[in-house]
Design a protein around this motif. Structure first.
Motif, short mmCIF file in Angstrom:
data_model
loop_
_atom_site.label_atom_id
_atom_site.label_comp_id
_atom_site.label_asym_id
_atom_site.label_seq_id
_atom_site.Cartn_x
_atom_site.Cartn_y
_atom_site.Cartn_z
N GLN A 166 -7.44 1.02 -6.83
CA GLN A 166 -8.54 1.15 -5.85
C GLN A 166 -8.62 2.63 -5.28
O GLN A 166 -9.95 2.98 -4.76
N GLU A 167 -7.63 3.33 -5.40
CA GLU A 167 -7.82 4.88 -4.85
C GLU A 167 -7.66 5.64 -5.89
O GLU A 167 -8.19 6.84 -5.71
N HIS A 168 -7.13 5.38 -7.08
CA HIS A 168 -7.09 6.44 -8.08
C HIS A 168 -7.71 5.82 -9.60
O HIS A 168 -7.53 4.49 -9.73
N HIS A 204 1.86 6.95 -6.96
CA HIS A 204 0.83 8.13 -7.02
C HIS A 204 1.66 9.40 -7.31
O HIS A 204 1.75 10.23 -8.05
N VAL A 215 1.47 4.36 -2.76
CA VAL A 215 1.39 5.91 -2.62
C VAL A 215 2.48 6.47 -3.24
O VAL A 215 2.28 7.56 -3.86
N ALA A 250 0.89 -1.36 -0.18
CA ALA A 250 -0.22 -0.06 -0.03
C ALA A 250 0.93 1.09 0.04
O ALA A 250 0.37 2.30 -0.56
N ASP A 251 1.89 1.12 0.96
CA ASP A 251 2.79 2.24 0.69
C ASP A 251 3.50 2.45 -0.60
O ASP A 251 3.70 3.77 -1.11
N THR A 281 -15.24 2.39 -10.94
CA THR A 281 -16.75 2.64 -10.40
C THR A 281 -17.55 2.15 -11.47
O THR A 281 -17.38 2.04 -12.62
N LEU A 340 -3.77 -1.99 -5.74
CA LEU A 340 -3.86 -1.11 -4.52
C LEU A 340 -3.97 0.20 -5.25
O LEU A 340 -4.77 1.24 -4.43
N TYR A 341 -3.29 0.65 -6.04
CA TYR A 341 -3.30 2.12 -6.98
C TYR A 341 -4.58 2.13 -7.46
O TYR A 341 -4.98 3.25 -7.30
#
Length: 368
Positions: A188-190, A156, A153, A149-150, A272, A185-186
């Motif tokens: 899922q956030e972006h 990003h 980040v 997860a880090d 989404t 993981l990226y």
């Protein structure tokens, strides 16, 4: 910044006087100040890198003082909004493994309209040319620093540095092995436009998928006829020592919580509703992987074919469900490829990456 010259030519390394060089296992970047950059992928002859590929490093804003090394090829900016392809390493490869893919894409699309997309390959902290350690690892147990997860980040922040324009790029993530977990993981956030999974790590596995001959009620029929109980014990011990999530790696990437970060191969879905990415899933060739496992780990081919290959196939089927069916391709096996598909068949990765680039361009009504 190191840049290739304004020409390409096949040659042997002996034709140059090398002042300074760097090499990695199997793939080598050889740096010659004010001269050239070349790549060798044994056993193929040396190949000049396209002049469009440049090499640089950056200290990211959230981790000042620690530099990440990257290779970048900026496209001709014919896409609106722009497309950015990012290549994500596994644990046992670094960014030179992607240079043949970047070279192939440039050569196929150079001079066309639209041309090749902007492409980025990089080494994470503590990996390859990025010798700086992750600053946030300080004070933690040796070998157990940042997690996937880090790393997402960090990705990003690196993308934010590369994408200097006002328009956010449409991202295509091309990932191998544990890089596939970071890509998920990226995503899922972006927002991402597409993901190409190349023999993804089984993120929810501790790699203890072999029969345990010492468990109560063990059935000898669980083993192939050519495998003894002692061989099975030996294989289990080898896999625990090399692949279990608590095994320390050179970059200090902590995998112990990966099964909690990504407990399922088929969820959560990426994007989404109404804005799902294109997803292509490619796995290793079962026979090739089994033969390589025999050479490197001493794993009987019959064991790989009976246990690890079917489990990996099922995991890849789950990855193909991370988007809507109409945006999904695969899973399929990369013929004659082991785990590192980009090294075994860079042309396949070129074709599959460009397939995603073209789908995204057509989605946005680009005129060819």
């Amino acid at each position: 910044m190191l840049q290739s010259p304004d020409f390409e030519e096949s040659f042997t390394p002996e034709t140059f006087s090398l002042e300074k060089f760097y090499f990695t296992i199997q793939f080598r970047e050889i740096y010659v100040p004010k001269c050239c950059i070349l790549i060798m992928a044994a056993p193929q002859p040396a190949m000049m890198l396209p002049r469009e590929i440049v090499h640089d490093s950056v200290s990211l804003a959230h981790k000042p003082g620690a530099y990440i090394h990257y290779s970048l090829a900026r496209g001709p900016d014919t896409d609106t909004p722009p497309i950015l392809v990012v290549f994500l390493n596994g644990l046992m490869t670094d960014k030179p493994s992607w240079l043949p893919v970047m070279t192939g894409i440039i050569r196929q699309r150079r001079g066309l309209s639209p041309g090749f997309p902007t492409m980025l390959a990089y080494d994470r902290y503590g990996q390859g040319l990025t010798t700086d350690r992750d600053p946030q690892d300080s004070g933690k147990d040796e070998g157990y620093g940042h997690d996937c997860a880090d790393a997402a980040v960090d990705l990003h922040h690196l993308i934010s540095h590369i994408a200097t324009g006002k328009a956010l790029p449409r991202l295509i993530l091309v990932a191998n092995s544990i890089g596939c977990a970071i890509a998920r993981l990226y995503a899922q956030e972006h927002p991402v436009a597409a993901v190409l999974f190349l023999d993804s790590i089984m993120a929810n596995s501790d790699f203890d998928f072999w029969p345990d001959p010492d468990r109560r009620h063990f059935d000898i029929d669980e083993l192939p006829e050519d495998v003894t109980i002692e061989q099975m014990r030996e294989q289990r011990a080898k896999f625990v020592a090399m692949f279990r999530p608590d095994v320390i790696n050179n970059e200090g990437l902590d995998r112990r919580n990966l099964f909690r970060l990504l407990p399922y191969s088929d969820q959560p879905m990426l994007g989404t509703e109404g804005n799902r990415p294109w997803v292509t899933v490619v796995g290793h060739d079962f026979q090739t992987f089994a033969e390589e496992s025999m050479k490197t780990m001493g794993t009987p081919v019959s064991l790989t074919m009976r246990y690890s290959n079917p489990i990996w196939r099922q995991y890849n089927r789950g990855l193909a469900k991370l988007t809507n069916p109409k945006y999904s391709k695969g899973p399929f096996q990369a013929l004659n490829c082991g785990h590192f598909i980009q090294k075994d068949d860079p042309n396949l990765v070129v074709d599959e990456t460009l397939d995603l680039v073209d789908k995204i361009r057509l989605e946005n009504s680009v005129t060819w």
